[in-house]
Design an enzyme around this catalytic site. Structure first.
Site, mmCIF file in Angstrom:
data_model
loop_
_atom_site.group_PDB
_atom_site.id
_atom_site.type_symbol
_atom_site.label_atom_id
_atom_site.label_comp_id
_atom_site.label_asym_id
_atom_site.label_seq_id
_atom_site.Cartn_x
_atom_site.Cartn_y
_atom_site.Cartn_z
ATOM 1 N N ASP A 98 -56.897 -21.771 -72.426
ATOM 2 C CA ASP A 98 -56.802 -21.593 -73.865
ATOM 3 C C ASP A 98 -56.689 -20.098 -74.155
ATOM 4 O O ASP A 98 -57.480 -19.304 -73.641
ATOM 5 C CB ASP A 98 -58.064 -22.162 -74.537
ATOM 6 C CG ASP A 98 -57.748 -22.934 -75.802
ATOM 7 O OD1 ASP A 98 -57.099 -22.346 -76.692
ATOM 8 O OD2 ASP A 98 -58.155 -24.109 -75.897
ATOM 9 N N ASP A 199 -53.959 -20.883 -79.189
ATOM 10 C CA ASP A 199 -54.698 -21.250 -80.384
ATOM 11 C C ASP A 199 -54.027 -20.704 -81.644
ATOM 12 O O ASP A 199 -53.682 -19.507 -81.689
ATOM 13 C CB ASP A 199 -56.113 -20.650 -80.242
ATOM 14 C CG ASP A 199 -57.101 -21.238 -81.204
ATOM 15 O OD1 ASP A 199 -57.336 -22.446 -81.152
ATOM 16 O OD2 ASP A 199 -57.653 -20.469 -82.020
ATOM 17 N N GLU A 250 -50.376 -24.016 -80.553
ATOM 18 C CA GLU A 250 -50.974 -24.822 -81.615
ATOM 19 C C GLU A 250 -50.510 -24.279 -82.955
ATOM 20 O O GLU A 250 -50.717 -23.105 -83.266
ATOM 21 C CB GLU A 250 -52.505 -24.751 -81.537
ATOM 22 C CG GLU A 250 -53.163 -25.709 -82.506
ATOM 23 C CD GLU A 250 -54.556 -25.301 -82.944
ATOM 24 O OE1 GLU A 250 -55.318 -26.185 -83.369
ATOM 25 O OE2 GLU A 250 -54.900 -24.096 -82.877
ATOM 26 N N HIS A 323 -60.009 -31.859 -79.274
ATOM 27 C CA HIS A 323 -61.398 -31.514 -79.606
ATOM 28 C C HIS A 323 -61.614 -31.238 -81.095
ATOM 29 O O HIS A 323 -62.736 -30.967 -81.503
ATOM 30 C CB HIS A 323 -61.806 -30.285 -78.792
ATOM 31 C CG HIS A 323 -60.987 -29.082 -79.159
ATOM 32 N ND1 HIS A 323 -59.628 -29.021 -78.905
ATOM 33 C CD2 HIS A 323 -61.305 -27.933 -79.804
ATOM 34 C CE1 HIS A 323 -59.159 -27.866 -79.370
ATOM 35 N NE2 HIS A 323 -60.158 -27.199 -79.917
ATOM 36 N N ASP A 324 -60.554 -31.244 -81.882
ATOM 37 C CA ASP A 324 -60.672 -31.014 -83.329
ATOM 38 C C ASP A 324 -60.453 -32.286 -84.138
ATOM 39 O O ASP A 324 -60.461 -32.239 -85.371
ATOM 40 C CB ASP A 324 -59.624 -29.988 -83.799
ATOM 41 C CG ASP A 324 -59.827 -28.609 -83.199
ATOM 42 O OD1 ASP A 324 -60.987 -28.229 -82.938
ATOM 43 O OD2 ASP A 324 -58.813 -27.901 -82.993
HETATM 44 C C1 GLC Z 1 -58.075 -24.033 -83.264
HETATM 45 C C2 GLC Z 1 -59.055 -24.672 -82.310
HETATM 46 C C3 GLC Z 1 -60.330 -24.939 -83.050
HETATM 47 C C4 GLC Z 1 -60.885 -23.623 -83.527
HETATM 48 C C5 GLC Z 1 -59.850 -22.856 -84.355
HETATM 49 C C6 GLC Z 1 -60.238 -21.423 -84.500
HETATM 50 O O1 GLC Z 1 -57.697 -24.880 -84.280
HETATM 51 O O2 GLC Z 1 -58.498 -25.818 -81.738
HETATM 52 O O3 GLC Z 1 -61.266 -25.624 -82.263
HETATM 53 O O4 GLC Z 1 -62.026 -23.833 -84.287
HETATM 54 O O5 GLC Z 1 -58.580 -22.841 -83.761
HETATM 55 O O6 GLC Z 1 -60.136 -20.770 -83.257
#
Ligand code: GLC
Ligand code: CA
Length: 552
Positions: A98, A199, A250, A323-324
């Site tokens: 990540d 991320d 992402e 995980h979100d």
């Molecule tokens: C992304 C991650 C999430 C995190 C956010 C801030 O969306 O997947 O878990 O809280 O970024 O880093």
């Protein structure tokens, strides 16, 4: 130097804190992952995406990094990491890390120095503005609640944080910051890691002017900001193009057109992106906080749009959850005991016979369900706790309603311990877990599913093997059938004279097919034992049917 191996990959996502504890401190760790590598390989996955394991004060479970080159002691040591990597490579598996570079932790040494003096080399690594009188520089709200600005008295300035105040946004306009990031990426790649999941990468570029947003919304300015493509192309030429690696970005709030800008073939940016259109269809008045169910016709339209929109131009990432997100089976399937496993297998079939790279979130291959928490004291997630405080505190929602919403959409639903066995604490830890196991672990666990031929886990194995052998799954066209049907999700894939018809029932009813002929042919996989009738789908049934087509 680069090849397309990531198109044939099956990615397994690990949330390390909740995967496997090896030393009884209640927190999953690297050694725990090493001990479970065979389980992941035997499932049919050959890439692991590891959520952050770096040094972090854990304001956001590791997405707030205080040292990009150190392992958090909760997870082990750098020697453990090196062993994980070599054990994976030994098994022919690859590791994707990540990369969290939209922001760092406020405890990172850069920020510690930055907040002390405008003379610091690191001051400009972050985004600072003067207030408007006693008020913050503009009206932006943080995505984790409250204002997106935090005041620092020593500086008499505010810094920007899209997420938690302990996650200050990095200033990508600063070339020295970018250099530091590229060096850090090379350092991990030189160690042998095989890629990055980036991320919120479409948020990294902010405009110089930071005007008020509609209703305090910062998205119009920060999503796909002015220089984001320039920076990603630079990152590509400085780093990515020099390694045989994979990248997936992402990207919240992404359209198909924007996805082509990030991951279109020949763009020289990323290999793949994650969009959230299919997971966000239930968003409403309180944003993600709701107990609404996803309307099937809308869900189908989203997949149709992405499958056809990227076809031949870019490559899809296939995922139901991470995980979100809440658990796939709870959100899109059915938790009832009689339908849980069937609907988990149906979801596997529906998604993974599309074109793209499959991503499996840990535990979805067992059909793990949402946590079933009923008390706010059981939650750990900063987003959930802040939202509860804000929405209940302001009187917008009563406690019971908000708890019901959290039980449907809180990120903690996916963060409960991985369910390894029916033993104490689901076999996750011999100590006190950092978060309680979900309610389903006695019935739903790996030990049981490995032993049962008919389990969700073994169904995943069969489905993944089938897709691996199929050129049609990899290359075929996509055609949605019966778009307005509210219970059936059906589509066809076609390639060189072969047609696969994927038929999925998203309901607890027996549904007759309006035109049964697509169901005729050789059945390659089905989530029921025993042939059904071709013209009917049983509750939560999924079938893949192969037939030949005339090439004209
Ligand atoms: C992304 C991650 C999430 C995190 C956010 C801030 O969306 O997947 O878990 O809280 O970024 O880093
Ligand atoms: Ca541990």
């Amino acid at each position: 130097m680069t090849s397309d191996w990531w198109k044939d990959a099956v990615v397994y996502q690990i949330y390390p804190r909740s995967f496997q504890d090896s030393n009884g401190d209640g927190i999953g760790d690297l050694r725990g992952i090493i001990n479970r590598l065979d389980y992941i390989r035997d499932l049919g996955a050959n890439v692991i995406w590891l959520c952050p394991i770096y040094a972090s004060p854990n304001a956001d479970n590791g997405y707030d990094i205080s040292d990009y080159r150190a392992i958090h002691p909760d997870f082990g040591t750098m020697a453990d990491f090196d062993e994980l990597l070599s054990q994976m490579h030994f098994r022919g598996m690859r590791l994707v890390m990540d990369l969290v570079v939209n922001h760092s932790s406020d405890e990172h040494r850069w920020f510690q120095s930055a907040r002390q003096s405008a003379e610091s080399r690191y001051h400009d690594f972050y985004i600072w503005r003067r207030g408007r009188g006693d008020a913050p520089p503009n009206n932006w709200g943080s995505w984790f609640g409250g204002p997106a600005w935090e005041y620092v008295p020593e500086m008499d300035e505010y810094y920007l944080h899209i997420f938690h105040r302990k996650q200050p946004d990095l200033n990508w306009n600063n070339p020295e910051l970018r250099r530091e990031i590229y060096d850090m990426m090379c350092w991990w790649l030189n160690k042998g890691v095989d890629g990055f999941r980036m991320d919120v990468i479409n948020l990294i570029s902010k405009p110089d002017e930071l005007p008020d947003g509609p209703g305090g919304d910062l998205s119009p300015f920060c999503v796909n900001g002015p220089h984001v493509h320039e920076y990603l192309r630079e990152m590509n030429s400085e780093v990515l193009s020099k390694y045989d690696m994979m990248t997936v970005g992402e990207c919240p709030n992404l359209t198909v057109d924007a996805a082509l800008d990030y991951a279109g073939a020949g763009r020289g940016e990323l290999n793949m992106v994650f969009h959230f259109e299919h997971t966000g269809l239930t968003d409403g008045r309180f944003g993600k906080w709701t107990d609404a169910r996803t309307p099937l016709p809308a869900l189908k339209r989203v997949f149709e749009k992405w499958q056809t929109g990227l076809y031949g131009r870019a490559w899809n990432s296939l995922f139901w959850g991470n995980h979100d997100q809440p658990r796939a089976v709870s959100k899109f399937g059915c938790e009832l005991p009689e339908y849980r496993a069937l609907s988990a297998k149906m979801l596997c079939t529906c998604l993974y016979f599309m074109q793209g790279t499959p991503y499996i979130y840990q535990g979805d291959e067992l059909g793990m369900t949402n946590a079933g928490f009923s008390d706010i004291g059981q939650y750990r997630d900063v987003e959930s706790l802040n939202a509860y405080r804000d929405l209940v505190g302001s009187g917008a929602l009563d406690k019971r309603t908000m708890l019901r919403y959290l039980a449907c959409t809180s990120r903690d639903n996916a963060r409960t311990p991985m369910q390894w066995s029916s033993g104490a604490c689901a076999g996750f830890t011999s100590g006190d877990p950092w978060i309680s196991p979900g309610h389903s672990w006695r019935a739903v666990n790996a030990e049981r599913e490995l032993a049962e031929e008919d389990s969700v886990y073994n169904f995943y194995r069969r489905a993944l093997r089938l897709r691996k052998e199929s050129r049609t799954v990899r290359e075929g066209t996509f055609r949605l059938l019966w778009p307005d049907d509210e219970r059936i999700f059906a589509y066809e894939r076609e390639y060189e004279g072969e047609r696969l018809t994927i038929l999925c029932n998203f309901s607890s009813e027996t549904v007759p097919l309006s035109e049964p002929d697509p169901a005729l042919g050789e059945c390659l996989i089905c989530n029921y034992f025993g042939e059904g009738e071709p013209e009917v789908l049983r509750p939560w049934e999924a079938r893949v049917v192969r037939s030949e087509v005339q090439i004209s």
